[in-house]
Design a protein around this motif. Structure first.
Motif, short mmCIF file in Angstrom:
data_model
loop_
_atom_site.label_atom_id
_atom_site.label_comp_id
_atom_site.label_asym_id
_atom_site.label_seq_id
_atom_site.Cartn_x
_atom_site.Cartn_y
_atom_site.Cartn_z
N SER A 99 0.91 -1.17 -0.32
CA SER A 99 0.01 -0.09 0.54
C SER A 99 1.11 1.10 -0.15
O SER A 99 1.89 0.65 -0.21
CB SER A 99 -1.10 0.50 1.26
OG SER A 99 0.10 0.54 2.53
N ARG A 100 0.09 2.49 0.23
CA ARG A 100 0.93 3.38 0.30
C ARG A 100 1.80 3.57 1.77
O ARG A 100 1.29 3.17 2.67
CB ARG A 100 0.11 5.04 0.56
CG ARG A 100 -0.36 4.88 -0.86
CD ARG A 100 -1.98 5.96 -0.74
NE ARG A 100 -2.72 6.14 -1.81
CZ ARG A 100 -3.85 5.35 -2.47
NH1 ARG A 100 -4.27 4.82 -1.60
NH2 ARG A 100 -4.32 5.91 -2.68
N ARG A 138 0.13 0.77 8.16
CA ARG A 138 -0.41 0.36 9.67
C ARG A 138 -2.36 -0.03 10.03
O ARG A 138 -2.16 -1.18 10.20
CB ARG A 138 0.00 1.29 10.92
CG ARG A 138 1.39 1.27 11.24
CD ARG A 138 1.51 3.11 12.31
NE ARG A 138 0.64 2.40 13.57
CZ ARG A 138 0.91 2.78 14.82
NH1 ARG A 138 2.79 3.08 14.74
NH2 ARG A 138 0.21 1.87 15.52
N ARG A 139 -2.52 0.97 9.37
CA ARG A 139 -4.12 0.61 9.45
C ARG A 139 -4.44 -0.70 8.73
O ARG A 139 -5.11 -1.24 8.73
CB ARG A 139 -5.04 1.78 8.69
CG ARG A 139 -6.34 2.09 8.93
CD ARG A 139 -7.49 3.01 8.70
NE ARG A 139 -6.88 3.59 7.53
CZ ARG A 139 -6.96 3.41 5.91
NH1 ARG A 139 -7.91 2.27 5.69
NH2 ARG A 139 -6.87 3.90 5.40
N PRO A 153 9.15 2.79 -0.34
CA PRO A 153 9.22 4.19 1.07
C PRO A 153 9.93 5.44 0.66
O PRO A 153 10.94 5.77 0.07
CB PRO A 153 10.03 3.92 1.82
CG PRO A 153 10.88 2.36 0.61
CD PRO A 153 10.74 2.23 -0.12
N PRO A 154 9.00 6.99 -0.63
CA PRO A 154 9.64 7.54 -1.26
C PRO A 154 9.61 8.70 -0.59
O PRO A 154 9.34 8.60 0.65
CB PRO A 154 8.69 8.34 -2.55
CG PRO A 154 7.09 7.45 -2.10
CD PRO A 154 7.79 6.25 -1.16
N PRO A 155 10.88 9.44 -0.49
CA PRO A 155 10.77 10.30 0.77
C PRO A 155 9.18 11.78 0.32
O PRO A 155 9.40 11.28 -0.90
CB PRO A 155 11.66 11.83 0.00
CG PRO A 155 13.19 10.74 -0.47
CD PRO A 155 11.67 9.74 -1.51
N LEU A 156 9.41 11.99 2.01
CA LEU A 156 7.85 12.72 1.30
C LEU A 156 7.44 13.95 0.65
O LEU A 156 6.98 13.59 -0.12
CB LEU A 156 7.48 13.67 2.52
CG LEU A 156 6.47 14.31 3.00
CD1 LEU A 156 5.01 13.55 2.80
CD2 LEU A 156 6.45 15.15 4.37
N ASP A 157 9.24 14.08 -0.29
CA ASP A 157 8.48 15.29 -1.00
C ASP A 157 8.65 14.62 -2.16
O ASP A 157 7.98 15.55 -3.35
CB ASP A 157 9.71 16.60 -0.95
CG ASP A 157 11.06 15.75 -1.61
OD1 ASP A 157 11.86 13.97 -0.80
OD2 ASP A 157 12.24 16.09 -2.09
N GLU A 158 9.53 13.93 -3.22
CA GLU A 158 8.88 13.04 -4.36
C GLU A 158 7.63 12.60 -3.72
O GLU A 158 6.64 12.20 -4.94
CB GLU A 158 10.18 12.10 -4.02
CG GLU A 158 9.66 10.83 -5.23
CD GLU A 158 10.89 10.02 -5.54
OE1 GLU A 158 9.78 8.58 -5.64
OE2 GLU A 158 12.13 9.76 -5.16
#
Length: 164
Positions: free
Chosen positions: A75-76, A81-82, A102-107
């Protein structure tokens, strides 16, 4: 690596434009283009939420007499966790692992093209970890204090569009 892949899902608010025929259908087509054999793929195109993802997939596998001992939910990153908690509630007898790119948040924000939408999704999903457990849709999970504090700051800042 996996004997069977089940692509699940209709659409989410962030994917309807990109996958107008539903997420599962598009992901299946992409897997076939990458050389995944068609007989290693099942599609469940009706699921509209995480609970549906689990119950409809389980029903699909049961209808084909496919025994399942373990699953890997992909998933994303912020939904892991959900997804885990929901699966453990609705399908407790399987071993569950979660994975994501797991892309960096900005990506990740760039891929969605809307920072407000991403933050609202993160806030909404954080709420759902607790709210869905309270409603009996998922198992309970401890939320670290620093996560709860950040979540509350974001709500005070107005990121409430994806709250229940």
């Amino acid at each position: 690596m996996f004997p069977l892949i089940v692509f699940i899902g209709a659409n989410a608010p962030t994917t309807v434009e990109r996958f107008p025929r539903g997420e599962a259908v598009h992901y299946r087509e992409h897997a076939l283009e990458l050389g995944v054999p068609d007989d290693a793929i099942l599609v469940e195109p009706e699921a509209r939420n995480t609970g549906d993802n689990i119950t409809l997939t389980r029903a699909l596998l049961d209808s084909r007499a496919i025994e399942v001992g373990s699953v890997v939910l992909i998933s994303r990153p912020y939904q892991q966790r959900r997804a885990y908690a929901t699966c453990k509630k609705l399908w407790p007898e399987v071993d569950v692992s979660c994975a994501s790119r797991p892309p960096p948040l900005d990506e990740y924000i760039e891929s969605i093209s809307d920072v407000d939408r991403v933050i609202n999704m993160l806030v909404g999903d954080t709420q759902r970890i607790t709210a869905y457990a309270e409603r009996g849709f998922a198992i309970h999970q401890e939320i670290p204090n620093y996560v709860t504090a950040a979540y509350k700051r974001l709500i005070r800042a107005g990121y409430v569009k994806r709250l229940l």
